[in-house]
Write an enzyme that holds these catalytic residues in place. Sequence first.
Site, PDB file in Angstrom:
ATOM      1  CG  HIS A   1      -6.994  -3.140   3.099  1.00 12.33           C
ATOM      2  ND1 HIS A   1      -6.206  -1.567   2.853  1.00 12.33           N
ATOM      3  CD2 HIS A   1      -8.050  -2.769   1.964  1.00 12.33           C
ATOM      4  CE1 HIS A   1      -7.271  -0.747   1.803  1.00 12.33           C
ATOM      5  NE2 HIS A   1      -8.296  -1.488   2.184  1.00 12.33           N
TER       6      HIS A   1
ATOM      7  CG  ASN B   1     -12.134  -0.314   3.089  1.00 14.99           C
ATOM      8  OD1 ASN B   1     -12.720  -1.385   4.312  1.00 14.99           O
ATOM      9  ND2 ASN B   1     -11.831  -0.512   3.744  1.00 14.99           N
TER      10      ASN B   1
ATOM     11  CG  HIS C   1      -8.761  -3.632  -2.758  1.00 17.82           C
ATOM     12  ND1 HIS C   1      -9.968  -2.656  -3.189  1.00 17.82           N
ATOM     13  CD2 HIS C   1      -8.868  -2.606  -1.495  1.00 17.82           C
ATOM     14  CE1 HIS C   1      -9.585  -1.466  -2.809  1.00 17.82           C
ATOM     15  NE2 HIS C   1      -9.001  -1.485  -1.695  1.00 17.82           N
TER      16      HIS C   1
ATOM     17  CG  ASP D   1      -1.729   1.422   1.124  1.00 23.64           C
ATOM     18  OD1 ASP D   1      -3.175   0.207   1.175  1.00 23.64           O
ATOM     19  OD2 ASP D   1      -1.718   2.338   0.869  1.00 23.64           O
TER      20      ASP D   1
ATOM     21  CD  GLN E   1     -14.855  -0.693  -2.916  1.00 23.21           C
ATOM     22  OE1 GLN E   1     -15.627  -0.934  -2.389  1.00 23.21           O
ATOM     23  NE2 GLN E   1     -14.012  -1.013  -3.815  1.00 23.21           N
TER      24      GLN E   1
HETATM   25  P1  5GP Z   1      -9.964   1.701   0.263  1.00 30.75           P
HETATM   26  O1  5GP Z   1     -10.045   3.126   0.817  1.00 30.75           O
HETATM   27  O2  5GP Z   1     -10.717   1.024  -1.827  1.00 30.75           O
HETATM   28  O3  5GP Z   1     -10.234  -0.210   0.970  1.00 30.75           O
HETATM   29  O4  5GP Z   1      -8.507   0.980  -0.221  1.00 30.75           O
HETATM   30  C1  5GP Z   1      -7.599   1.450  -1.016  1.00 30.75           C
HETATM   31  C2  5GP Z   1      -6.113   1.241  -0.605  1.00 30.75           C
HETATM   32  O5  5GP Z   1      -5.317   1.736  -1.873  1.00 30.75           O
HETATM   33  C3  5GP Z   1      -5.568   2.743   0.239  1.00 30.75           C
HETATM   34  O6  5GP Z   1      -5.562   1.812   1.767  1.00 30.75           O
HETATM   35  C4  5GP Z   1      -4.482   3.529  -0.646  1.00 30.75           C
HETATM   36  O7  5GP Z   1      -3.400   4.128   0.518  1.00 30.75           O
HETATM   37  C5  5GP Z   1      -4.110   2.581  -1.509  1.00 30.75           C
HETATM   38  N1  5GP Z   1      -3.572   3.300  -2.871  1.00 30.75           N
HETATM   39  C6  5GP Z   1      -4.463   4.796  -3.158  1.00 30.75           C
HETATM   40  N2  5GP Z   1      -3.828   4.823  -4.249  1.00 30.75           N
HETATM   41  C7  5GP Z   1      -2.431   4.525  -4.628  1.00 30.75           C
HETATM   42  C8  5GP Z   1      -1.328   4.082  -5.359  1.00 30.75           C
HETATM   43  O8  5GP Z   1      -1.573   4.526  -5.959  1.00 30.75           O
HETATM   44  N3  5GP Z   1      -1.088   2.886  -5.486  1.00 30.75           N
HETATM   45  C9  5GP Z   1      -1.022   1.938  -3.451  1.00 30.75           C
HETATM   46  N4  5GP Z   1       0.665   0.554  -4.452  1.00 30.75           N
HETATM   47  N5  5GP Z   1      -2.010   2.008  -3.263  1.00 30.75           N
HETATM   48  C10 5GP Z   1      -2.679   3.135  -3.320  1.00 30.75           C
END
Ligand code: 5GP
Length: 111
Positions: free
Chosen positions: A100, A85, A98, A29, A92
Amino acid sequence: MKTIFERIIDKELPAEVLFENERIIAIKDKYPIAPVHILIISKKVIKSIQDIKKEDLGLIPEMIEVAQNLADEFHIANGYRLLTNTGPSSGQTIFHLHFHLIGGRELGTMG
Ligand code: 5GP
């Protein structure tokens, strides 16, 4: 329009790749909330766990197995959180399935 994760899968954006096969990619992440914070991402474009069709449910045990192996590799097998999420009110932000994998510190209770 492609999500960030699709662009990572298509190698249009860089990422620290920890595991990859034809169906799954696992990356670090970019904004970790713990010493170990890994994203286990389906390569197939599926918005969230709520949007998985029956024929794709086999992905889930495979993603869990990747999480187990990475938990061993990163020495957090004794305590981690594996979560996905689902939908805007869950937090999310990237609408591409995905999990975590979070660990490496005392995580406490949820909420
Ligand atoms: P969500 O909020 O959709 O459950 O998780 C998205 C995750 O993607 C977040 O934990 C955020 O830190 C991560 N993230 C956002 N942009 C990028 C990116 O450009 N590269 C990587 N490796 N992670 C990212």
